[in-house]
Design a protein around this motif. Sequence first.
Motif, PDB file in Angstrom:
ATOM      1  N   ARG A   1       0.851  -1.194   0.000  1.00 35.44           N
ATOM      2  CA  ARG A   1       0.000   0.000   0.000  1.00 35.44           C
ATOM      3  C   ARG A   1       0.879   1.234   0.000  1.00 35.44           C
ATOM      4  O   ARG A   1       2.075   1.162   0.209  1.00 35.44           O
ATOM      5  CB  ARG A   1      -0.899   0.016   1.250  1.00 35.44           C
ATOM      6  CG  ARG A   1      -1.906  -1.092   1.309  1.00 35.44           C
ATOM      7  CD  ARG A   1      -2.957  -1.002   0.262  1.00 35.44           C
ATOM      8  NE  ARG A   1      -3.686   0.259   0.409  1.00 35.44           N
ATOM      9  CZ  ARG A   1      -4.598   0.681  -0.428  1.00 35.44           C
ATOM     10  NH1 ARG A   1      -4.895  -0.027  -1.475  1.00 35.44           N
ATOM     11  NH2 ARG A   1      -5.209   1.802  -0.249  1.00 35.44           N
ATOM     12  N   GLU A   2       0.255   2.346  -0.200  1.00 36.62           N
ATOM     13  CA  GLU A   2       0.961   3.622  -0.154  1.00 36.62           C
ATOM     14  C   GLU A   2       1.182   4.039   1.290  1.00 36.62           C
ATOM     15  O   GLU A   2       0.313   3.854   2.134  1.00 36.62           O
ATOM     16  CB  GLU A   2       0.137   4.711  -0.840  1.00 36.62           C
ATOM     17  CG  GLU A   2      -0.042   4.499  -2.309  1.00 36.62           C
ATOM     18  CD  GLU A   2      -0.828   5.620  -2.960  1.00 36.62           C
ATOM     19  OE1 GLU A   2      -0.840   6.757  -2.422  1.00 36.62           O
ATOM     20  OE2 GLU A   2      -1.433   5.364  -3.998  1.00 36.62           O
ATOM     21  N   ASP A   3       2.358   4.602   1.552  1.00 39.17           N
ATOM     22  CA  ASP A   3       2.604   5.203   2.862  1.00 39.17           C
ATOM     23  C   ASP A   3       1.920   6.548   2.880  1.00 39.17           C
ATOM     24  O   ASP A   3       2.067   7.335   1.945  1.00 39.17           O
ATOM     25  CB  ASP A   3       4.100   5.414   3.102  1.00 39.17           C
ATOM     26  CG  ASP A   3       4.835   4.108   3.314  1.00 39.17           C
ATOM     27  OD1 ASP A   3       4.219   3.162   3.815  1.00 39.17           O
ATOM     28  OD2 ASP A   3       6.029   4.052   2.982  1.00 39.17           O
ATOM     29  N   ARG A   4       1.165   6.818   3.912  1.00 39.05           N
ATOM     30  CA  ARG A   4       0.493   8.111   4.050  1.00 39.05           C
ATOM     31  C   ARG A   4       0.690   8.623   5.462  1.00 39.05           C
ATOM     32  O   ARG A   4       0.528   7.881   6.424  1.00 39.05           O
ATOM     33  CB  ARG A   4      -1.017   7.972   3.796  1.00 39.05           C
ATOM     34  CG  ARG A   4      -1.393   7.652   2.379  1.00 39.05           C
ATOM     35  CD  ARG A   4      -1.412   8.951   1.580  1.00 39.05           C
ATOM     36  NE  ARG A   4      -1.573   8.750   0.167  1.00 39.05           N
ATOM     37  CZ  ARG A   4      -2.697   8.916  -0.496  1.00 39.05           C
ATOM     38  NH1 ARG A   4      -3.792   9.242   0.136  1.00 39.05           N
ATOM     39  NH2 ARG A   4      -2.710   8.753  -1.792  1.00 39.05           N
ATOM     40  N   PHE A   5       1.049   9.856   5.562  1.00 42.65           N
ATOM     41  CA  PHE A   5       1.140  10.525   6.859  1.00 42.65           C
ATOM     42  C   PHE A   5      -0.084  11.414   6.979  1.00 42.65           C
ATOM     43  O   PHE A   5      -0.312  12.275   6.135  1.00 42.65           O
ATOM     44  CB  PHE A   5       2.427  11.348   6.955  1.00 42.65           C
ATOM     45  CG  PHE A   5       3.658  10.492   6.887  1.00 42.65           C
ATOM     46  CD1 PHE A   5       4.105   9.814   8.007  1.00 42.65           C
ATOM     47  CD2 PHE A   5       4.340  10.341   5.691  1.00 42.65           C
ATOM     48  CE1 PHE A   5       5.230   9.007   7.944  1.00 42.65           C
ATOM     49  CE2 PHE A   5       5.469   9.544   5.617  1.00 42.65           C
ATOM     50  CZ  PHE A   5       5.907   8.872   6.748  1.00 42.65           C
ATOM     51  N   ILE A   6      -0.856  11.194   8.018  1.00 42.94           N
ATOM     52  CA  ILE A   6      -2.112  11.913   8.220  1.00 42.94           C
ATOM     53  C   ILE A   6      -1.968  12.872   9.404  1.00 42.94           C
ATOM     54  O   ILE A   6      -1.511  12.479  10.480  1.00 42.94           O
ATOM     55  CB  ILE A   6      -3.275  10.923   8.488  1.00 42.94           C
ATOM     56  CG1 ILE A   6      -3.329   9.837   7.409  1.00 42.94           C
ATOM     57  CG2 ILE A   6      -4.597  11.661   8.625  1.00 42.94           C
ATOM     58  CD1 ILE A   6      -3.581  10.340   6.002  1.00 42.94           C
ATOM     59  N   THR A   7      -2.371  14.117   9.211  1.00 37.06           N
ATOM     60  CA  THR A   7      -2.323  15.106  10.287  1.00 37.06           C
ATOM     61  C   THR A   7      -3.440  14.830  11.287  1.00 37.06           C
ATOM     62  O   THR A   7      -4.347  14.034  11.030  1.00 37.06           O
ATOM     63  CB  THR A   7      -2.494  16.532   9.729  1.00 37.06           C
ATOM     64  OG1 THR A   7      -3.824  16.649   9.194  1.00 37.06           O
ATOM     65  CG2 THR A   7      -1.455  16.850   8.663  1.00 37.06           C
ATOM     66  N   LYS A   8      -3.395  15.502  12.406  1.00 36.28           N
ATOM     67  CA  LYS A   8      -4.458  15.360  13.413  1.00 36.28           C
ATOM     68  C   LYS A   8      -5.813  15.752  12.845  1.00 36.28           C
ATOM     69  O   LYS A   8      -6.843  15.267  13.281  1.00 36.28           O
ATOM     70  CB  LYS A   8      -4.142  16.216  14.644  1.00 36.28           C
ATOM     71  CG  LYS A   8      -2.988  15.698  15.448  1.00 36.28           C
ATOM     72  CD  LYS A   8      -2.727  16.585  16.650  1.00 36.28           C
ATOM     73  CE  LYS A   8      -1.533  16.085  17.425  1.00 36.28           C
ATOM     74  NZ  LYS A   8      -1.227  16.919  18.588  1.00 36.28           N
ATOM     75  N   GLU A   9      -5.785  16.619  11.843  1.00 39.68           N
ATOM     76  CA  GLU A   9      -7.028  17.076  11.215  1.00 39.68           C
ATOM     77  C   GLU A   9      -7.522  16.102  10.136  1.00 39.68           C
ATOM     78  O   GLU A   9      -8.568  16.318   9.533  1.00 39.68           O
ATOM     79  CB  GLU A   9      -6.827  18.467  10.588  1.00 39.68           C
ATOM     80  CG  GLU A   9      -6.526  19.556  11.591  1.00 39.68           C
ATOM     81  CD  GLU A   9      -5.059  19.543  12.043  1.00 39.68           C
ATOM     82  OE1 GLU A   9      -4.189  19.099  11.276  1.00 39.68           O
ATOM     83  OE2 GLU A   9      -4.805  19.961  13.184  1.00 39.68           O
TER      84      GLU A   9
ATOM     85  N   ALA B   1      -0.288  14.561   4.713  1.00 46.49           N
ATOM     86  CA  ALA B   1       0.817  15.502   4.859  1.00 46.49           C
ATOM     87  C   ALA B   1       2.088  14.919   4.250  1.00 46.49           C
ATOM     88  O   ALA B   1       2.280  13.712   4.225  1.00 46.49           O
ATOM     89  CB  ALA B   1       1.046  15.794   6.334  1.00 46.49           C
ATOM     90  N   GLY B   2       2.935  15.770   3.749  1.00 46.82           N
ATOM     91  CA  GLY B   2       4.245  15.355   3.271  1.00 46.82           C
ATOM     92  C   GLY B   2       4.240  14.586   1.967  1.00 46.82           C
ATOM     93  O   GLY B   2       5.177  13.863   1.669  1.00 46.82           O
ATOM     94  N   GLU B   3       3.188  14.715   1.176  1.00 43.51           N
ATOM     95  CA  GLU B   3       3.113  14.005  -0.091  1.00 43.51           C
ATOM     96  C   GLU B   3       3.715  14.878  -1.181  1.00 43.51           C
ATOM     97  O   GLU B   3       3.030  15.619  -1.847  1.00 43.51           O
ATOM     98  CB  GLU B   3       1.670  13.645  -0.416  1.00 43.51           C
ATOM     99  CG  GLU B   3       1.536  12.898  -1.711  1.00 43.51           C
ATOM    100  CD  GLU B   3       0.804  11.591  -1.558  1.00 43.51           C
ATOM    101  OE1 GLU B   3       0.334  11.094  -2.566  1.00 43.51           O
ATOM    102  OE2 GLU B   3       0.701  11.088  -0.439  1.00 43.51           O
ATOM    103  N   GLY B   4       5.012  14.767  -1.354  1.00 42.40           N
ATOM    104  CA  GLY B   4       5.693  15.564  -2.350  1.00 42.40           C
ATOM    105  C   GLY B   4       5.765  14.881  -3.703  1.00 42.40           C
ATOM    106  O   GLY B   4       5.191  13.812  -3.922  1.00 42.40           O
ATOM    107  N   ALA B   5       6.489  15.507  -4.590  1.00 40.90           N
ATOM    108  CA  ALA B   5       6.611  15.001  -5.958  1.00 40.90           C
ATOM    109  C   ALA B   5       7.231  13.611  -5.993  1.00 40.90           C
ATOM    110  O   ALA B   5       6.822  12.756  -6.777  1.00 40.90           O
ATOM    111  CB  ALA B   5       7.447  15.971  -6.792  1.00 40.90           C
ATOM    112  N   TYR B   6       8.212  13.345  -5.119  1.00 44.72           N
ATOM    113  CA  TYR B   6       8.861  12.035  -5.135  1.00 44.72           C
ATOM    114  C   TYR B   6       7.877  10.924  -4.790  1.00 44.72           C
ATOM    115  O   TYR B   6       7.842   9.887  -5.455  1.00 44.72           O
ATOM    116  CB  TYR B   6      10.055  11.991  -4.176  1.00 44.72           C
ATOM    117  CG  TYR B   6      10.666  10.620  -4.124  1.00 44.72           C
ATOM    118  CD1 TYR B   6      11.503  10.187  -5.151  1.00 44.72           C
ATOM    119  CD2 TYR B   6      10.369   9.736  -3.090  1.00 44.72           C
ATOM    120  CE1 TYR B   6      12.045   8.915  -5.140  1.00 44.72           C
ATOM    121  CE2 TYR B   6      10.902   8.460  -3.075  1.00 44.72           C
ATOM    122  CZ  TYR B   6      11.739   8.052  -4.098  1.00 44.72           C
ATOM    123  OH  TYR B   6      12.263   6.787  -4.086  1.00 44.72           O
ATOM    124  N   VAL B   7       7.084  11.129  -3.751  1.00 48.37           N
ATOM    125  CA  VAL B   7       6.111  10.100  -3.344  1.00 48.37           C
ATOM    126  C   VAL B   7       5.099   9.867  -4.457  1.00 48.37           C
ATOM    127  O   VAL B   7       4.764   8.725  -4.781  1.00 48.37           O
ATOM    128  CB  VAL B   7       5.405  10.485  -2.028  1.00 48.37           C
ATOM    129  CG1 VAL B   7       4.281   9.519  -1.697  1.00 48.37           C
ATOM    130  CG2 VAL B   7       6.411  10.548  -0.894  1.00 48.37           C
TER     131      VAL B   7
END
Length: 86
Positions: free
Chosen positions: A23-31, A35-41
């Motif tokens: 699966r894709e790694d995803r960083f989720i904010t408290k909201e 978050a942090g999904e840049g061009a490389y990802v």
Amino acid sequence: MPVDALRKRAVYFDDAAVGAVSREDRFITKEGRVAGEGAYVKYEMWLRRMESAVAGLVGLSGSFFAARKSVCSEWDIHSPAISTPR
């Protein structure tokens, strides 16, 4: 991680042609925003989709992936740069 995550992952292996699932790694904010999904990802996820379309996958997410035991035992995981099927 959702309590049914492993069960959902196992369903893919009902298809004998599937050797690994990631699966894709995803960083989720408290909201709840990604978050942090840049061009490389974004590029890496696009590349994985393209690899999967031709029955190959060069990389798997280290955070949550699964592979068939038979697939893993066919390769020398200690020397990936020079590994060949046994």
